[in-house]
Design an enzyme around this catalytic site. Structure first.
Site, short mmCIF file in Angstrom:
data_model
loop_
_atom_site.label_atom_id
_atom_site.label_comp_id
_atom_site.label_asym_id
_atom_site.label_seq_id
_atom_site.Cartn_x
_atom_site.Cartn_y
_atom_site.Cartn_z
N SER A 143 11.91 68.42 -21.36
CA SER A 143 11.79 68.58 -23.00
C SER A 143 12.51 67.50 -23.84
O SER A 143 12.02 66.31 -23.73
CB SER A 143 12.67 69.78 -23.46
OG SER A 143 12.48 70.22 -24.59
N ASP A 358 17.18 56.40 -43.52
CA ASP A 358 17.15 55.20 -42.67
C ASP A 358 17.66 55.01 -41.21
O ASP A 358 18.28 54.44 -40.74
CB ASP A 358 18.27 54.15 -43.32
CG ASP A 358 19.53 54.79 -43.48
OD1 ASP A 358 19.67 56.16 -42.99
OD2 ASP A 358 20.52 53.90 -43.77
N HIS A 414 7.03 76.27 -21.21
CA HIS A 414 7.92 74.89 -21.32
C HIS A 414 9.13 74.73 -20.39
O HIS A 414 9.48 73.70 -20.17
CB HIS A 414 8.35 75.09 -22.85
CG HIS A 414 9.26 73.80 -23.26
ND1 HIS A 414 8.81 72.72 -23.56
CD2 HIS A 414 10.58 73.64 -23.36
CE1 HIS A 414 9.77 71.79 -23.81
NE2 HIS A 414 10.73 72.58 -23.80
#
Length: 435
Positions: A143, A358, A414
């Site tokens: 993951s 940013d 998953h």
């Protein structure tokens, strides 16, 4: 800075186990003098001192590496399989386990939390490799650990010989202008499909979920931690929709949620206890606090999971009689930092991270394309029904990593590495070395 490394050795589970503690800079490559500890536990099979090293990168973010507890000499699963050909290093990512861990009771400012992303984790791992004097090593990432591997291939390919990813090929890794909203649209779409499949497989659960939500909107039901449970927070149990066996977990949870007390309908105490266990973040606050930050690139995430969810029928906080009521998945919303007592002290930092525009780049498209040319063998397990890392986005990224061999399957969800880790690891290694 010169790295400071301390290593101790013992015997556990029939193996030599070395524990490495590395002093690393909080901010790699800068003038900031703050340091943190990075902890890694290395398993060495008898006679395997000369084997190559494999580093395991755990999913998350915000979870420490596995702690093997096998009472026998035989370690099973992916770890047992890997130890047949490698020394295995279980790395606690910064902020987790014993790597200067974050505690929910001690909130940290956003300035500190910005240095807990994949780029810093990768820099820690590479510093550890160089300090230990290791050759380029193998990586296995589950993951978010696969996200970290993709960053490793982008920023330090010289440190990698093999890379195996399970459910962890990030979307848009080739695109420097990652569209976080598109990622969340994809995860919501997958989660809606899984909801409908769950409702079809277990008739009656759809109405029961709606009844529970309506009850929570009109009655005060308290969790063991003392706070009122809201319907929107209850729906976080949908994380189970993305796990093998998760449908059954949810079905059992929803079997008999109500009883009558003094002529009034109430939720049963065992039900509330189990819900509390499913939705808690006290033991891993970073998972909630920095979750959207793992997608931050050249713009603010601005609570993308919340914004997108509020635009989709079935996922809005307010329940509409004309829309379905869906359980949610890996979708962290700002109200969690008001409703969960363990997250309230982190509210200001979470909002600051959501506004940050940013972020440093995590991926390099040219470096990823050159992966095979650099002699690195790669393979990835990609799950068709993955609600956390959508299949289509993973496959798009797979096409931009030179030489990567995908193993596409719907046998597992998953958490496939926890279901058949040994078989999965063998499959990936065979794929990577078969060309």
């Amino acid at each position: 800075m010169n790295a400071d490394l301390t290593t101790t050795s013992t015997r556990r589970h029939g193996h030599t186990v070395k524990e490495h503690v590395l002093t690393a800079p909080l901010v790699h490559g800068g003038t900031d003098l703050r340091t943190i500890d990075i902890f890694a536990r290395e398993y060495i099979p008898d006679g395997g001192e000369a084997l190559p090293a494999l580093v395991f990168l755990q999913g998350g973010p915000g979870h420490g590496a596995p702690r093997p507890t096998s009472p026998t000499r035989e370690i099973t699963g992916w770890l047992g399989e890997a130890l047949s050909g490698y020394r295995v290093i279980l790395l606690d990512q910064r902020g987790t386990g014993r790597s200067t861990p974050v505690d929910a009771a001690v909130p940290l400012p956003a300035d500190y939390l910005t240095h807990l992303r994949a780029d810093s984790i990768v820099a820690d791992a590479e510093l550890l490799r160089v300090t230990l004097g290791e050759d380029p090593w193998a990586l296995l990432g589950q993951s978010f650990g696969g996200f970290c591997i993709t960053t490793y291939l982008s920023q330090h390919p010289e440190g990698v010989r093999e890379a195996y990813l399970t459910g962890g090929l990030p979307g848009f890794a080739h695109d420097p202008h990652t569209r976080v909203d598109d990622i969340y649209r994809a995860t919501y779409a997958k989660t809606a499909v899984r909801n409908e499949r769950f409702f079809a497989q277990f008739p009656g659960t759809q109405q029961r979920i709606r009844d529970i939500c309506r009850h929570l909107d009109t009655h005060e039901e308290l969790l063991p931690t003392g706070e009122r449970l809201s319907s929107r927070r209850f729906r976080l149990i949908g994380m189970n929709l993305g796990r093998t066996g998760g449908f059954d977990t949810l079905a059992y949870l929803l079997e008999e949620p109500f009883h009558t007390v003094g002529g009034m309908t109430r939720l049963r105490t065992p039900f509330l206890l189990r819900v509390a266990d499913e939705i808690r973040f006290a033991d891993a606050p970073l998972y909630a606090v920095i979750h959207e930050s793992i997608y931050g690139m050249d713009r603010a995430t601005n609570w993308s999971a919340h914004r997108i969810g509020e635009s989709l029928p079935g996922f809005t906080d307010e329940i509409d009689d004309d829309d379905p009521v869906y359980l949610t998945g890996e979708h962290i919303r700002p109200w969690l930092f008001d409703e969960d007592p363990s997250l309230r002290p982190w509210k200001d930092a979470a909002h600051a991270l959501a506004a940050k525009d940013d972020w440093t780049p995590l991926y390099d498209a040219d470096a990823l394309a050159a992966t095979h040319d650099n002699g690195i063998r790669t393979a990835a397990a990609v799950y068709l029904d993955d609600i956390f890392v959508p299949f289509e986005l993973s496959m798009e990224t797979a096409g931009h990593i030179g030489g990567l061999r995908p193993h596409v399957t719907n046998r597992w969800e998953h958490n496939g590495i926890g279901m058949d880790g040994a078989g999965l690891f063998r499959t990936l290694r065979d794929l990577a070395w078969d060309h």
